[in-house]
Design a protein around this motif. Structure first.
Motif, short mmCIF file in Angstrom:
data_model
loop_
_atom_site.label_atom_id
_atom_site.label_comp_id
_atom_site.label_asym_id
_atom_site.label_seq_id
_atom_site.Cartn_x
_atom_site.Cartn_y
_atom_site.Cartn_z
N CYS A 54 32.90 38.14 -2.78
CA CYS A 54 32.82 38.00 -4.09
C CYS A 54 31.45 37.00 -4.71
O CYS A 54 31.37 37.21 -5.73
CB CYS A 54 33.90 35.93 -4.23
SG CYS A 54 35.32 35.70 -4.09
N PHE A 55 30.64 37.16 -3.90
CA PHE A 55 29.36 37.54 -4.65
C PHE A 55 29.16 39.20 -4.83
O PHE A 55 28.35 39.42 -5.97
CB PHE A 55 28.48 37.41 -3.30
CG PHE A 55 27.85 35.87 -3.01
CD1 PHE A 55 27.17 35.12 -4.20
CD2 PHE A 55 27.61 35.77 -2.65
CE1 PHE A 55 26.23 34.28 -4.19
CE2 PHE A 55 26.87 33.56 -1.77
CZ PHE A 55 26.70 33.99 -3.19
N GLY A 65 33.32 45.41 -15.71
CA GLY A 65 35.03 44.68 -16.43
C GLY A 65 35.51 44.21 -15.93
O GLY A 65 35.47 44.42 -14.19
N VAL A 66 36.34 42.77 -16.30
CA VAL A 66 37.35 42.19 -15.13
C VAL A 66 39.10 42.69 -15.12
O VAL A 66 39.07 42.32 -14.06
CB VAL A 66 37.77 41.28 -17.27
CG1 VAL A 66 38.63 40.02 -16.14
CG2 VAL A 66 36.73 39.68 -16.70
N ALA A 67 38.55 44.15 -15.28
CA ALA A 67 40.17 44.10 -14.64
C ALA A 67 39.17 45.31 -12.84
O ALA A 67 40.79 44.84 -13.11
CB ALA A 67 40.80 45.55 -15.81
N THR A 68 38.60 45.95 -13.62
CA THR A 68 37.96 46.73 -12.05
C THR A 68 38.08 45.09 -11.33
O THR A 68 38.37 45.54 -10.19
CB THR A 68 36.96 47.40 -12.50
OG1 THR A 68 36.97 48.31 -13.69
CG2 THR A 68 36.65 47.72 -11.36
N TYR A 69 37.63 44.10 -11.41
CA TYR A 69 37.57 42.87 -10.81
C TYR A 69 38.98 42.51 -10.40
O TYR A 69 38.61 42.18 -9.22
CB TYR A 69 36.86 42.40 -11.91
CG TYR A 69 37.17 40.37 -11.26
CD1 TYR A 69 35.41 39.83 -10.31
CD2 TYR A 69 37.68 39.20 -11.39
CE1 TYR A 69 35.78 38.52 -9.78
CE2 TYR A 69 38.30 38.34 -11.01
CZ TYR A 69 37.29 37.93 -9.73
OH TYR A 69 36.57 36.47 -9.91
N LEU A 73 40.56 42.44 -6.38
CA LEU A 73 40.58 40.54 -5.63
C LEU A 73 42.14 40.58 -5.25
O LEU A 73 42.23 39.99 -4.59
CB LEU A 73 39.90 39.84 -7.28
CG LEU A 73 40.79 38.39 -7.10
CD1 LEU A 73 39.58 37.72 -5.55
CD2 LEU A 73 40.60 37.29 -7.97
N PHE A 74 42.73 41.50 -6.08
CA PHE A 74 43.91 41.92 -5.60
C PHE A 74 44.19 41.78 -4.70
O PHE A 74 45.17 41.97 -3.62
CB PHE A 74 44.85 42.19 -6.69
CG PHE A 74 46.47 42.92 -6.32
CD1 PHE A 74 47.02 41.02 -5.98
CD2 PHE A 74 46.56 44.00 -5.93
CE1 PHE A 74 48.60 41.88 -6.05
CE2 PHE A 74 47.82 44.15 -5.87
CZ PHE A 74 49.07 43.75 -5.60
N SER A 188 49.66 36.62 -3.93
CA SER A 188 48.37 37.58 -4.35
C SER A 188 48.16 38.04 -5.92
O SER A 188 46.98 37.35 -6.41
CB SER A 188 47.76 38.93 -3.46
OG SER A 188 47.90 38.90 -2.16
N PHE A 189 49.30 38.42 -6.39
CA PHE A 189 49.16 38.65 -7.84
C PHE A 189 49.41 37.43 -8.94
O PHE A 189 48.84 37.64 -9.80
CB PHE A 189 50.81 39.13 -8.24
CG PHE A 189 51.04 39.81 -9.92
CD1 PHE A 189 49.77 40.93 -10.28
CD2 PHE A 189 51.63 39.18 -10.32
CE1 PHE A 189 50.80 40.97 -11.65
CE2 PHE A 189 52.25 39.64 -11.98
CZ PHE A 189 51.02 40.24 -11.99
N ILE A 190 50.58 36.37 -8.59
CA ILE A 190 49.54 35.17 -8.82
C ILE A 190 49.11 34.31 -8.60
O ILE A 190 48.13 34.48 -9.86
CB ILE A 190 51.28 33.88 -8.39
CG1 ILE A 190 52.32 35.03 -8.28
CG2 ILE A 190 51.49 32.82 -9.31
CD1 ILE A 190 53.59 34.08 -7.68
N GLY A 191 48.19 34.39 -8.42
CA GLY A 191 46.63 34.08 -8.28
C GLY A 191 45.95 34.81 -8.47
O GLY A 191 44.82 33.77 -9.31
#
Length: 262
Positions: A54-55, A65-69, A73-74, A188-191
């Motif tokens: 996560c770091f 960007g947030v989309a790549t993030y 994460l997913f 995972s998708f919901i989280g």
């Protein structure tokens, strides 16, 4: 930013996951380590894996960007659901067990301590990797002052973290009960969706160990505010999920169980 920078971040994330998995395999070799001691070591490994990746996800979000993030994460949450088994890298799961009589306050405190040790100590490894500045995106990041992600008042942030954690835990409990095909992917998708929804408000941590390991002492909020938002907020949401999941209306909504008349 260059694609090579993203590849370097990706390689580091994969390396962290591989090292954590190797640590678990090494622990399996020591049959004499069992019971609570083994659980504590596994919690520390899981927390170190969570926080180190996560770091690097902070670097990904800031530069790509947030989309790549969200994609990263997913995929990571699916991986963790496969390899962590009973480890959680999060204290409120054990708090829920305590409320339901499945564990003791001592065990909760020890597991929380192990998680914090794993999550906080791994920073030095991440800092060394950033200091190498193998990627353009790492330049100056190893020793720069960090800033908090809270963009709203502490009380609003606590409500956001608490409510989102409540939804996360209810979804996880429902999926665990129903055991649908690809339950881990749905979870995972919901989280991930909830994290992204809260990203620009509280950071969307929903995990006290993660938020403390990554953001404790950062400028932007005081230590007390950090505790209110990321410990009291998220833990309250998780603990509320225990009685909420037992409520007939919630069970009917999530599981399709009919509400029986008294």
């Amino acid at each position: 930013m260059a694609l090579s920078d993203l590849l370097i971040s990706s390689a580091f994330i994969v390396l962290c996951c591989v090292c954590a998995q190797l640590a678990r395999k090494v622990l399996d070799r020591f049959s004499s380590i069992h019971g609570l001691v083994r659980e504590l070591i596994l919690e520390a490994i899981a927390a170190a894996e969570l926080c180190s990746t996560c770091f690097e996800l902070i670097i990904v979000a800031d530069n790509f960007g947030v989309a790549t993030y969200a994609v990263y994460l997913f995929l990571l949450t699916i991986w963790w659901s496969q390899v962590w088994v009973d480890s959680t890298a999060c204290p409120y799961n054990h708090m829920e067990d305590m409320v339901e009589g499945r564990t003791t306050p001592r065990d909760v405190a020890l597991k929380t301590w192990a998680q914090l040790m794993g999550g906080c100590c791994v920073w030095r490894i991440v800092q060394f990797f950033w200091w190498l500045e193998l990627a353009e995106t790492h330049k100056g990041r190893a020793f720069e002052d960090c800033s908090a992600d809270l963009q709203v008042s502490p009380w609003v942030g606590a409500v956001i973290e608490g409510f989102a954690t409540l939804l996360c835990r209810l979804a996880s409990k429902a999926l665990s009960d129903k055991s649908p095909k690809y339950a881990n992917i749905l979870d995972s998708f919901i989280g991930t969706s909830l994290v992204i929804a809260a990203f620009n408000y509280s950071g969307g941590y929903f995990n006290p160990v993660l938020s403390t390991s990554l953001k404790w002492g950062c400028s932007g909020n005081t230590d007390i505010e950090h505790i209110i938002v990321y410990w009291i907020g998220s833990c309250s949401g998780a603990l509320l999920s225990v009685p909420a999941f037992r409520h007939p209306i919630v069970r009917n909504l999530l599981l399709g169980e009919k509400i029986k008349d008294e």
